[in-house]
Design a protein around this motif. Structure first.
Motif, PDB file in Angstrom:
ATOM      1  N   ARG A 167       3.009   9.451   5.023  1.00  0.00           N
ATOM      2  CA  ARG A 167       3.785  10.489   4.978  1.00  0.00           C
ATOM      3  C   ARG A 167       4.267  11.073   6.464  1.00  0.00           C
ATOM      4  O   ARG A 167       3.161  10.722   7.362  1.00  0.00           O
ATOM      5  CB  ARG A 167       2.706  11.628   4.392  1.00  0.00           C
ATOM      6  N   PRO A 168       5.198  11.606   6.511  1.00  0.00           N
ATOM      7  CA  PRO A 168       5.624  12.131   7.951  1.00  0.00           C
ATOM      8  C   PRO A 168       4.670  13.177   8.412  1.00  0.00           C
ATOM      9  O   PRO A 168       4.170  14.023   7.673  1.00  0.00           O
ATOM     10  CB  PRO A 168       7.002  12.818   7.944  1.00  0.00           C
ATOM     11  N   CYS A 169       4.179  13.224   9.787  1.00  0.00           N
ATOM     12  CA  CYS A 169       3.335  14.005  10.352  1.00  0.00           C
ATOM     13  C   CYS A 169       3.956  15.523  10.528  1.00  0.00           C
ATOM     14  O   CYS A 169       4.838  15.525  11.452  1.00  0.00           O
ATOM     15  CB  CYS A 169       2.675  13.382  11.832  1.00  0.00           C
ATOM     16  N   ALA A 170       3.625  16.301   9.759  1.00  0.00           N
ATOM     17  CA  ALA A 170       4.255  17.650   9.604  1.00  0.00           C
ATOM     18  C   ALA A 170       4.516  18.396  11.207  1.00  0.00           C
ATOM     19  O   ALA A 170       5.409  18.901  11.582  1.00  0.00           O
ATOM     20  CB  ALA A 170       3.730  18.485   8.907  1.00  0.00           C
ATOM     21  N   GLY A 171       3.369  18.299  12.330  1.00  0.00           N
ATOM     22  CA  GLY A 171       3.559  18.871  13.456  1.00  0.00           C
ATOM     23  C   GLY A 171       4.284  18.013  14.438  1.00  0.00           C
ATOM     24  O   GLY A 171       4.211  18.505  15.697  1.00  0.00           O
ATOM     25  N   PHE A 172       5.079  16.772  13.905  1.00  0.00           N
ATOM     26  CA  PHE A 172       5.745  16.072  14.984  1.00  0.00           C
ATOM     27  C   PHE A 172       7.199  16.652  14.859  1.00  0.00           C
ATOM     28  O   PHE A 172       7.743  16.299  13.550  1.00  0.00           O
ATOM     29  CB  PHE A 172       5.335  14.590  14.648  1.00  0.00           C
ATOM     30  N   LEU A 213      13.375   9.323  15.342  1.00  0.00           N
ATOM     31  CA  LEU A 213      12.124   8.910  15.537  1.00  0.00           C
ATOM     32  C   LEU A 213      11.178   9.652  14.807  1.00  0.00           C
ATOM     33  O   LEU A 213      10.982  10.812  14.647  1.00  0.00           O
ATOM     34  CB  LEU A 213      11.780   9.285  17.004  1.00  0.00           C
ATOM     35  N   PHE A 214      10.457   8.944  13.994  1.00  0.00           N
ATOM     36  CA  PHE A 214       9.339   9.254  12.886  1.00  0.00           C
ATOM     37  C   PHE A 214       8.069   9.114  13.508  1.00  0.00           C
ATOM     38  O   PHE A 214       7.736   7.950  13.896  1.00  0.00           O
ATOM     39  CB  PHE A 214       9.818   8.844  11.607  1.00  0.00           C
ATOM     40  N   ALA A 215       7.027  10.028  13.099  1.00  0.00           N
ATOM     41  CA  ALA A 215       5.758   9.857  13.115  1.00  0.00           C
ATOM     42  C   ALA A 215       5.229   9.727  11.690  1.00  0.00           C
ATOM     43  O   ALA A 215       5.440  10.855  11.100  1.00  0.00           O
ATOM     44  CB  ALA A 215       5.073  10.961  13.995  1.00  0.00           C
ATOM     45  N   LEU A 216       4.317   9.034  11.463  1.00  0.00           N
ATOM     46  CA  LEU A 216       3.978   8.817   9.967  1.00  0.00           C
ATOM     47  C   LEU A 216       2.289   8.647   9.941  1.00  0.00           C
ATOM     48  O   LEU A 216       1.990   7.823  10.818  1.00  0.00           O
ATOM     49  CB  LEU A 216       4.543   7.630   9.333  1.00  0.00           C
ATOM     50  N   ASP A 217       1.932   9.268   9.058  1.00  0.00           N
ATOM     51  CA  ASP A 217       0.490   8.884   8.886  1.00  0.00           C
ATOM     52  C   ASP A 217       0.016   7.551   8.408  1.00  0.00           C
ATOM     53  O   ASP A 217       0.578   7.058   7.307  1.00  0.00           O
ATOM     54  CB  ASP A 217      -0.188  10.012   7.742  1.00  0.00           C
ATOM     55  N   ARG A 263       0.772  -1.128  -0.012  1.00  0.00           N
ATOM     56  CA  ARG A 263      -0.098   0.331  -0.134  1.00  0.00           C
ATOM     57  C   ARG A 263       0.784   1.239  -0.002  1.00  0.00           C
ATOM     58  O   ARG A 263       0.639   2.281  -0.800  1.00  0.00           O
ATOM     59  CB  ARG A 263      -0.944   0.009   1.104  1.00  0.00           C
ATOM     60  N   TRP A 264       1.914   1.218   0.803  1.00  0.00           N
ATOM     61  CA  TRP A 264       2.779   2.345   0.674  1.00  0.00           C
ATOM     62  C   TRP A 264       4.047   2.027   1.229  1.00  0.00           C
ATOM     63  O   TRP A 264       4.194   1.098   2.052  1.00  0.00           O
ATOM     64  CB  TRP A 264       2.254   3.628   1.256  1.00  0.00           C
ATOM     65  N   VAL A 265       5.270   2.920   0.909  1.00  0.00           N
ATOM     66  CA  VAL A 265       6.264   2.513   1.664  1.00  0.00           C
ATOM     67  C   VAL A 265       7.161   3.848   2.158  1.00  0.00           C
ATOM     68  O   VAL A 265       6.931   4.893   1.233  1.00  0.00           O
ATOM     69  CB  VAL A 265       7.532   1.952   0.756  1.00  0.00           C
ATOM     70  N   PHE A 266       7.573   4.021   3.250  1.00  0.00           N
ATOM     71  CA  PHE A 266       8.372   5.032   3.659  1.00  0.00           C
ATOM     72  C   PHE A 266       9.825   4.791   3.743  1.00  0.00           C
ATOM     73  O   PHE A 266      10.108   3.786   4.525  1.00  0.00           O
ATOM     74  CB  PHE A 266       7.880   5.890   5.109  1.00  0.00           C
ATOM     75  N   ASP A 267      10.675   5.625   3.345  1.00  0.00           N
ATOM     76  CA  ASP A 267      11.951   5.290   3.142  1.00  0.00           C
ATOM     77  C   ASP A 267      12.978   6.592   3.997  1.00  0.00           C
ATOM     78  O   ASP A 267      12.753   7.734   3.240  1.00  0.00           O
ATOM     79  CB  ASP A 267      12.676   4.991   1.923  1.00  0.00           C
ATOM     80  N   PRO A 268      13.413   6.417   5.033  1.00  0.00           N
ATOM     81  CA  PRO A 268      14.052   7.667   5.558  1.00  0.00           C
ATOM     82  C   PRO A 268      15.602   7.737   5.026  1.00  0.00           C
ATOM     83  O   PRO A 268      16.117   8.688   5.280  1.00  0.00           O
ATOM     84  CB  PRO A 268      14.093   7.160   7.124  1.00  0.00           C
ATOM     85  N   LYS A 269      15.821   7.067   4.104  1.00  0.00           N
ATOM     86  CA  LYS A 269      17.203   6.934   3.607  1.00  0.00           C
ATOM     87  C   LYS A 269      18.342   7.430   4.627  1.00  0.00           C
ATOM     88  O   LYS A 269      19.227   8.236   4.543  1.00  0.00           O
ATOM     89  CB  LYS A 269      17.130   8.046   2.424  1.00  0.00           C
ATOM     90  N   ILE A 270      18.383   6.409   5.478  1.00  0.00           N
ATOM     91  CA  ILE A 270      19.751   6.538   6.509  1.00  0.00           C
ATOM     92  C   ILE A 270      20.776   6.118   5.761  1.00  0.00           C
ATOM     93  O   ILE A 270      20.741   5.401   4.879  1.00  0.00           O
ATOM     94  CB  ILE A 270      19.526   5.563   7.773  1.00  0.00           C
TER      95      ILE A 270
END
Length: 248
Positions: free
Chosen positions: A161-166, A152-156, A104-111
């Motif tokens: 997508r990263p939560c902009a307010g975090f 530490l990431f917060a994702l929707d 459904r989706w993939v988030f990659d922080p590219k560490i």
């Protein structure tokens, strides 16, 4: 390194309890870490009929994901609100359809992959539902992941997508504010999913020990699940001379 997720199917029946599908909403199934599912579809009598329903490969054995140190895929996937979530050693978060394995989706922080992190592993993600947010609001349900690069990431949960307010654009730097910062990038990292309790995201530490007299301080810290603001920190090594354990 295992880089696949395999789903098992009992005939055509999902895992249910009294007609309701059963979630696995924390690393240990629930906030208490009981690791017990009340689902009743699979029993001692029919477990031998389990068959592979689908297999998903993260692809992290591909040359494009090459790392300087061997990684370890140790994640326990979560299943919440009809979606499966898992994390990889590279901090990537993947959302799958639990019935079909469709991505459904993939988030990659590219560490950075040329760092020899002390324990280059990931044991999963955490989730939290903001009950004060209206239905359908962005980031009402959040997926939290702590990476080997100490982020530490917060994702929707809906789209990754990263939560902009975090924190800063969805991320908190876990190296910031430590009593003793790490002397090199690989000396401090995160391997386990944080615990989310009462609106707080609580993280531990993975510290490279036996390296020098003053390794990075392995603090336990709590952050506001909405804003990423640090609420408290606890250092297991006493710093107050009045503490009975000081000097032990």
């Amino acid at each position: 390194m295992r880089v696949l997720v395999t789903a098992l199917l009992l005939g055509s029946a999902p895992v249910v309890l009294h007609g309701q599908e059963v979630d696995w909403s924390a690393n240990g199934r629930d906030a208490q870490g009981t690791r017990y599912s009340p689902a009743a579809t699979i029993t001692r009598e029919n477990v031998t009929r389990l068959a592979v329903a689908w297999t998903y490969r993260t692809g992290e054995t591909d040359p494009r994901f090459k790392t300087d140190k061997e990684t370890a895929f140790e994640a326990t996937p979560l299943v919440v609100d009809g979606t499966m979530y898992l994390a990889t050693p590279l901090g990537r978060v993947i959302a799958l359809d639990p019935a079909t394995g469709r991505e459904r989706w993939v988030f990659d922080p590219k560490i950075k992959r040329d760092v020899r992190y002390g324990d280059f592993a990931s044991r999963g993600v955490s989730t939290w539902l903001d009950g004060s947010a209206p239905a359908g609001a962005a980031c009402r349900r959040r997926i939290f992941v702590a990476t080997a690069q100490s982020q530490l990431f917060a994702l929707d949960a809906r789209d990754g997508r990263p939560c902009a307010g975090f924190g800063q654009k969805g991320m908190v730097d876990l190296k910031a504010g430590l009593r003793i910062p790490p002397f090199e990038p690989g000396a401090y990292s995160m391997t386990s999913p944080p615990v989310v309790v009462s609106g707080l995201v609580i993280t531990g530490s993975s510290v490279a020990d036996n390296s020098r007299p003053n390794p990075a301080s392995g603090e336990v810290r709590a952050y506001d699940a909405r804003t990423g603001a640090m609420k408290w920190t606890w250092d297991p090594i006493p710093q107050d001379p009045k503490d009975p354990a000081y000097g032990e």
